[in-house]
Scaffold this active site. Structure first.
Site, PDB file in Angstrom:
ATOM      1  N   ASN A  52      35.152  45.402  37.533  1.00 34.00           N
ATOM      2  CA  ASN A  52      34.944  46.155  38.779  1.00 34.00           C
ATOM      3  C   ASN A  52      33.754  47.111  38.675  1.00 34.00           C
ATOM      4  O   ASN A  52      33.579  47.982  39.525  1.00 34.00           O
ATOM      5  CB  ASN A  52      36.196  46.953  39.135  1.00 34.00           C
ATOM      6  CG  ASN A  52      37.381  46.057  39.413  1.00 34.00           C
ATOM      7  OD1 ASN A  52      37.234  44.968  39.958  1.00 34.00           O
ATOM      8  ND2 ASN A  52      38.563  46.496  39.014  1.00 34.00           N
ATOM      9  N   HIS A 138      47.272  49.049  48.090  1.00 31.57           N
ATOM     10  CA  HIS A 138      47.388  49.093  46.624  1.00 31.57           C
ATOM     11  C   HIS A 138      48.701  49.727  46.158  1.00 31.57           C
ATOM     12  O   HIS A 138      49.249  50.620  46.826  1.00 31.57           O
ATOM     13  CB  HIS A 138      46.214  49.897  46.072  1.00 31.57           C
ATOM     14  CG  HIS A 138      46.038  49.802  44.592  1.00 31.57           C
ATOM     15  ND1 HIS A 138      46.544  50.738  43.729  1.00 31.57           N
ATOM     16  CD2 HIS A 138      45.416  48.879  43.831  1.00 31.57           C
ATOM     17  CE1 HIS A 138      46.223  50.408  42.485  1.00 31.57           C
ATOM     18  NE2 HIS A 138      45.535  49.277  42.525  1.00 31.57           N
ATOM     19  N   GLU A 182      43.526  50.079  52.735  1.00 30.88           N
ATOM     20  CA  GLU A 182      42.364  50.021  51.848  1.00 30.88           C
ATOM     21  C   GLU A 182      41.139  49.738  52.704  1.00 30.88           C
ATOM     22  O   GLU A 182      41.223  49.003  53.681  1.00 30.88           O
ATOM     23  CB  GLU A 182      42.539  48.904  50.803  1.00 30.88           C
ATOM     24  CG  GLU A 182      43.632  49.200  49.803  1.00 30.88           C
ATOM     25  CD  GLU A 182      43.766  48.133  48.713  1.00 30.88           C
ATOM     26  OE1 GLU A 182      42.762  47.519  48.319  1.00 30.88           O
ATOM     27  OE2 GLU A 182      44.901  47.934  48.258  1.00 30.88           O
ATOM     28  N   SER A 186      41.544  44.991  47.537  1.00 31.23           N
ATOM     29  CA  SER A 186      41.171  44.747  46.139  1.00 31.23           C
ATOM     30  C   SER A 186      41.368  43.314  45.704  1.00 31.23           C
ATOM     31  O   SER A 186      40.655  42.839  44.829  1.00 31.23           O
ATOM     32  CB  SER A 186      41.953  45.689  45.222  1.00 31.23           C
ATOM     33  OG  SER A 186      43.342  45.558  45.441  1.00 31.23           O
ATOM     34  N   ASP A 211      41.656  53.993  51.344  1.00 30.60           N
ATOM     35  CA  ASP A 211      41.428  53.897  49.905  1.00 30.60           C
ATOM     36  C   ASP A 211      40.168  53.055  49.707  1.00 30.60           C
ATOM     37  O   ASP A 211      40.178  51.846  49.930  1.00 30.60           O
ATOM     38  CB  ASP A 211      42.654  53.249  49.239  1.00 30.60           C
ATOM     39  CG  ASP A 211      42.515  53.145  47.730  1.00 30.60           C
ATOM     40  OD1 ASP A 211      41.363  53.116  47.231  1.00 30.60           O
ATOM     41  OD2 ASP A 211      43.549  53.073  47.044  1.00 30.60           O
ATOM     42  N   HIS A 214      37.109  49.955  46.306  1.00 34.51           N
ATOM     43  CA  HIS A 214      36.164  48.841  46.147  1.00 34.51           C
ATOM     44  C   HIS A 214      35.021  48.913  47.159  1.00 34.51           C
ATOM     45  O   HIS A 214      34.280  47.940  47.324  1.00 34.51           O
ATOM     46  CB  HIS A 214      36.905  47.509  46.265  1.00 34.51           C
ATOM     47  CG  HIS A 214      37.975  47.373  45.234  1.00 34.51           C
ATOM     48  ND1 HIS A 214      37.719  46.905  43.962  1.00 34.51           N
ATOM     49  CD2 HIS A 214      39.289  47.702  45.268  1.00 34.51           C
ATOM     50  CE1 HIS A 214      38.853  46.938  43.260  1.00 34.51           C
ATOM     51  NE2 HIS A 214      39.811  47.411  44.013  1.00 34.51           N
ATOM     52  N   LYS A 244      35.227  52.342  39.285  1.00 39.59           N
ATOM     53  CA  LYS A 244      34.752  50.999  39.641  1.00 39.59           C
ATOM     54  C   LYS A 244      33.231  51.033  39.770  1.00 39.59           C
ATOM     55  O   LYS A 244      32.543  51.069  38.759  1.00 39.59           O
ATOM     56  CB  LYS A 244      35.531  50.481  40.830  1.00 39.59           C
ATOM     57  CG  LYS A 244      36.956  50.113  40.335  1.00 39.59           C
ATOM     58  CD  LYS A 244      37.994  49.888  41.358  1.00 39.59           C
ATOM     59  CE  LYS A 244      39.317  49.625  40.617  1.00 39.59           C
ATOM     60  NZ  LYS A 244      40.493  49.854  41.432  1.00 39.59           N
TER      61      LYS A 244
HETATM   62  C1  LIG Z   1      41.787  50.432  41.131  1.00 38.29           C
HETATM   63  C2  LIG Z   1      42.405  50.934  42.378  1.00 38.29           C
HETATM   64  C3  LIG Z   1      43.024  52.178  42.410  1.00 38.29           C
HETATM   65  C4  LIG Z   1      43.267  52.994  41.181  1.00 38.29           C
HETATM   66  O1  LIG Z   1      42.148  53.641  40.749  1.00 38.29           O
HETATM   67  P1  LIG Z   1      42.076  54.106  39.205  1.00 38.29           P
HETATM   68  O2  LIG Z   1      40.999  55.113  39.188  1.00 38.29           O
HETATM   69  O3  LIG Z   1      41.786  52.886  38.417  1.00 38.29           O
HETATM   70  O4  LIG Z   1      43.436  54.687  38.880  1.00 38.29           O
HETATM   71  C5  LIG Z   1      43.466  52.648  43.627  1.00 38.29           C
HETATM   72  N1  LIG Z   1      43.347  51.921  44.752  1.00 38.29           N
HETATM   73  C6  LIG Z   1      42.787  50.704  44.747  1.00 38.29           C
HETATM   74  C7  LIG Z   1      42.670  49.959  46.020  1.00 38.29           C
HETATM   75  C8  LIG Z   1      42.314  50.163  43.558  1.00 38.29           C
HETATM   76  O5  LIG Z   1      41.772  48.950  43.557  1.00 38.29           O
END
Ligand SMILES: *Cc1c(COP(=O)(O)O)cnc(C)c1O
Length: 395
Positions: A52, A138, A182, A186, A211, A214, A244
């Site tokens: 990622n 997520h 999101e 993801s 969120d 990505h 990421k």
């Molecule tokens: C990876 C991810 C997270 C978590 O983030 P981290 O910093 O790895 O704990 C939260 N939401 C989504 C959509 C993700 O893909």
């Protein structure tokens, strides 16, 4: 045998019977920037389409140099939570940058994206309130929602009419309401209809949380899903991760000053957990600087993903993530193995990370990939001895 170990063994037998055993495989990422995106596993070098690290910033010389310098200056760890002695001066610079990139009044940095959602959601929403979320949100959004003890209702993926129906029926029975999704999904790589969701949420006096794990650094000129959907000022709560595209570690929330001030007083994952290591903070600051200033780098992951979907006859990529759904876990694992034999690492995603019956290969594209990396992947995907055999499995 102790009842604990006996319990664990019988649960693992169930998991194995469903082809869902997960193996941790030591993986070294490298070498340095400019040489493509490779990992070392079992003594072999594989080209990874599973990281990622969408901009390759975890290996960027300026990011690494900043992390080393801050580690030498401040030490390896933060020493305490932000409220005690862990609020390194670099936090201010990072929060200012995040707010500038997202166009919000201010920002708040958390220990990780997961910890951000565990802190933000229960800080704002409690018993008697309502959370309306996209069903594919997520795991950490679901975890934060459950911690809040609010009533939780899920709408069908990206179905804004379903979201509006739920709000129309249920909103009036609750004091506060949060809508969560999101920005870029993801496991599917598609985008949420952020502008429409923002309008629906606003019409029902609900607070929209996106969120952008990505999306930051990849879409909307690197500024994320709200900018990509022409809804920059419309999303009151934009959270995401710094692990990421930013290439380091940590989580964040971009919001207005009043909301940030309140969350700072209530988010238990921020108050009762140690601050980020100084080296990580310096890496974040250097990486965000590059995201703000290197437009060509930011455009590259989506451009490469589109090159791949065009070549494969798939719908055009909407983000750096391209799924190829194969159904059961077995064909997904077989396809991943075939690609590994050909020198690529593409991890098979299985339940519970994805819904039952939708096990898949998940390809991620990065600015660190060379044109040749992508050309070789496309060629491998077209070799009859490789993935098509796995595809035939489900046909
Ligand atoms: C990876 C991810 C997270 C978590 O983030 P981290 O910093 O790895 O704990 C939260 N939401 C989504 C959509 C993700 O893909």
């Amino acid at each position: 045998m102790h009842s604990l170990a006996k319990f664990a063994r019988s649960k693992m037998a169930e998991i194995a019977a469903r082809n869902l055993v997960r193996v941790l495989r030591p993986t070294a990422r490298g070498p340095a920037a400019g040489a493509g995106l490779t990992v070392q596993r079992n003594g072999r070098t594989l080209t990874s389409f599973s990281c990622n690290d969408y901009l390759g910033l975890s290996r960027h010389p300026r990011v690494i140099a900043a992390a080393v310098a801050a580690t030498e200056r401040y030490g390896a760890g933060a020493g305490a939570s932000r409220y005690v002695t862990g609020d390194n001066p670099l936090y201010d610079a990072i929060e200012a940058r995040l707010a500038r990139i997202k166009g919000s009044e201010t920002a708040l940095v958390f220990g990780s994206g997961y910890l951000a959602n565990l802190g933000i959601i229960p800080a704002l929403i409690g018993e008697g309130d309502l959370i309306v979320g996209d069903e594919l949100s997520h795991a950490c959004m679901h975890a934060g929602a459950r911690l809040s003890r609010a009533t939780i209702k899920l709408f069908r993926h990206n179905d804004t009419a379903h979201c509006a129906d739920i709000l129309a029926a249920a909103r009036k029975n609750h004091q506060h309401c949060l809508v969560m999704t999101e920005g870029v999904f993801s496991m599917d790589g598609d985008r949420a209809p952020v502008k429409r969701l923002a309008a629906i949420a606003q019409a029902h006096d609900a607070w929209l949380l996106t969120d952008d794990a990505h999306a930051l650094g990849v879409i909307g000129g690197g500024r994320g899903s709200a900018h990509a959907d022409d809804a920059a000022g419309d999303v009151p709560l934009q959270m995401g991760t710094l692990s990421k595209a930013v290439g380091a570690y940590g989580g964040y929330l971009c919001t207005d000053r009043d909301t940030a001030e309140f969350i700072r007083h209530r988010a238990r994952s921020l108050i009762y957990s140690t601050g980020l290591p100084p080296g990580t903070l310096a890496a974040i600051d250097a990486a965000l600087d590059l995201i703000e200033n290197d437009a060509a780098m930011v455009e590259r992951p989506l451009m490469l993903a589109r090159r791949f979907t065009d070549a494969m006859g798939l719908p055009p990529a909407e983000s750096a993530i391209v799924p190829m759904v194969l159904g059961d876990p077995a064909p997904a694992l077989a396809a991943a193995q075939a690609l590994e034999d050909a020198g690529f690492m593409i991890v098979a995603m299985r339940p519970p990370t994805v819904p039952e019956g939708t096990s898949r290969l998940r390809f991620t594209f990065s600015a660190a990939h060379t044109d040749d990396d992508v050309a070789r992947l496309i060629a491998a995907m077209k070799m009859p001895s490789l993935v098509p055999r796995a595809l035939a499995h489900t046909a």
